[in-house]
Design a protein around this motif. Structure first.
Motif, PDB file in Angstrom:
ATOM      1  N   LEU A   1       4.790   3.037   0.979  1.00  0.00           N
ATOM      2  CA  LEU A   1       5.533   3.850   0.184  1.00  0.00           C
ATOM      3  C   LEU A   1       4.412   5.268   0.411  1.00  0.00           C
ATOM      4  N   VAL A   2       5.233   6.476   0.423  1.00  0.00           N
ATOM      5  CA  VAL A   2       4.502   7.766   0.460  1.00  0.00           C
ATOM      6  C   VAL A   2       4.989   8.434  -1.025  1.00  0.00           C
ATOM      7  N   ALA A   3       4.120   8.715  -1.884  1.00  0.00           N
ATOM      8  CA  ALA A   3       4.424   9.449  -3.078  1.00  0.00           C
ATOM      9  C   ALA A   3       4.034  10.997  -2.921  1.00  0.00           C
ATOM     10  N   LEU A   4       5.075  11.746  -3.162  1.00  0.00           N
ATOM     11  CA  LEU A   4       5.048  13.220  -2.600  1.00  0.00           C
ATOM     12  C   LEU A   4       4.666  13.923  -4.063  1.00  0.00           C
ATOM     13  N   ALA A   5       3.658  14.746  -4.270  1.00  0.00           N
ATOM     14  CA  ALA A   5       3.475  15.413  -5.759  1.00  0.00           C
ATOM     15  C   ALA A   5       4.173  16.677  -5.822  1.00  0.00           C
ATOM     16  N   PHE A   6       4.560  16.867  -7.156  1.00  0.00           N
ATOM     17  CA  PHE A   6       5.357  18.080  -7.308  1.00  0.00           C
ATOM     18  C   PHE A   6       4.474  18.500  -8.597  1.00  0.00           C
ATOM     19  N   PRO A   7       3.559  19.433  -8.440  1.00  0.00           N
ATOM     20  CA  PRO A   7       2.720  19.648  -9.380  1.00  0.00           C
ATOM     21  C   PRO A   7       3.263  20.864 -10.354  1.00  0.00           C
ATOM     22  N   LYS A   8       4.180  21.285  -9.782  1.00  0.00           N
ATOM     23  CA  LYS A   8       5.103  22.376 -10.778  1.00  0.00           C
ATOM     24  C   LYS A   8       6.564  22.488 -10.382  1.00  0.00           C
TER      25      LYS A   8
ATOM     26  N   VAL B   1       9.982   6.948  -0.070  1.00  0.00           N
ATOM     27  CA  VAL B   1       9.580   8.193  -0.431  1.00  0.00           C
ATOM     28  C   VAL B   1       9.779   8.644  -1.672  1.00  0.00           C
ATOM     29  N   ARG B   2       8.785   8.619  -2.418  1.00  0.00           N
ATOM     30  CA  ARG B   2       8.613   8.920  -3.848  1.00  0.00           C
ATOM     31  C   ARG B   2       8.502  10.078  -4.379  1.00  0.00           C
ATOM     32  N   ALA B   3       9.304  10.754  -5.515  1.00  0.00           N
ATOM     33  CA  ALA B   3       8.888  11.983  -5.825  1.00  0.00           C
ATOM     34  C   ALA B   3       8.161  11.915  -7.461  1.00  0.00           C
ATOM     35  N   VAL B   4       7.056  12.471  -7.284  1.00  0.00           N
ATOM     36  CA  VAL B   4       6.143  12.419  -8.521  1.00  0.00           C
ATOM     37  C   VAL B   4       5.854  13.715  -9.108  1.00  0.00           C
TER      38      VAL B   4
ATOM     39  N   LEU C   1       0.690  -1.279  -0.042  1.00  0.00           N
ATOM     40  CA  LEU C   1      -0.008   0.195   0.112  1.00  0.00           C
ATOM     41  C   LEU C   1       1.003   1.174   0.027  1.00  0.00           C
ATOM     42  N   GLY C   2       0.626   1.923  -0.869  1.00  0.00           N
ATOM     43  CA  GLY C   2       0.920   3.330  -0.852  1.00  0.00           C
ATOM     44  C   GLY C   2       0.135   4.631  -0.748  1.00  0.00           C
ATOM     45  N   VAL C   3       0.552   5.606  -0.245  1.00  0.00           N
ATOM     46  CA  VAL C   3      -0.343   6.953  -0.332  1.00  0.00           C
ATOM     47  C   VAL C   3       0.054   8.246  -0.892  1.00  0.00           C
TER      48      VAL C   3
END
Length: 166
Positions: A75-82, A105-108, A53-55
């Motif tokens: 896993l935790v996916a942290l969003a970079f919208p810009k 910890v994933r950068a998306v 499970l990831g969030v």
């Protein structure tokens, strides 16, 4: 399956991404899934098929909301919208240093290799680059600066400590 860049034991490699991002109303059929913070906190989530499970956290999501649930998350996916939105840097550091999260910890999103060194310092260990950069380019960008000037989640000693002046 999409590919991503992962940092493990100081080595960058390209790996297959086994996680599938689910919408808030999509059923969990099995396998490794990433859900929104809202869905995780709502409690309607059932792990099917023994998958991981990831969030997914958007910049406006409070990372502290995960405090009592990090043991459920792989896993935790942290969003970079810009490119200009750096709130995920703070979230990654909070996850590592304050909340003690040891998972991925994933950068998306709008993830660029120019930010690689800063992302690693804040605690990111997986990256989904938007700029099409290679593993070699990503590793070079992450190791570009020999000295750092403040302490961070990566544990590197700052320049003043290397000199022994303090």
């Amino acid at each position: 399956m999409p590919m991503l860049i992962r940092l493990s034991d100081g080595v960058f490699s390209q790996v297959q991404d086994d996680f599938v991002r689910l919408g808030d109303d999509e059923p969990v059929a099995g396998g490794d899934v990433i859900v929104s913070l809202f869905r995780l906190l709502s409690g309607d989530l059932v792990r099917a098929g023994g998958g991981r499970l990831g969030v997914w956290l958007e910049p406006e999501d409070e990372v502290e909301a995960l405090a009592g649930r990090l043991d459920q998350v792989d896993l935790v996916a942290l969003a970079f919208p810009k490119f200009r939105d750096g709130r995920a840097f703070t979230s990654a550091r909070l996850l590592r240093e304050r909340l003690g999260f040891a998972g991925e910890v994933r950068a998306v999103g709008d993830v660029l290799q120019d930010q690689a060194g800063f992302m690693v310092r804040c605690g990111f260990d997986a990256f989904s680059p938007a700029d099409g950069s290679t593993v070699e380019a990503w590793a070079a960008a992450a190791g570009r600066h020999r000295h750092v000037y403040q302490r961070a989640a990566d544990g590197r000693a700052p320049a003043f400590a290397d000199r022994g002046s303090f």
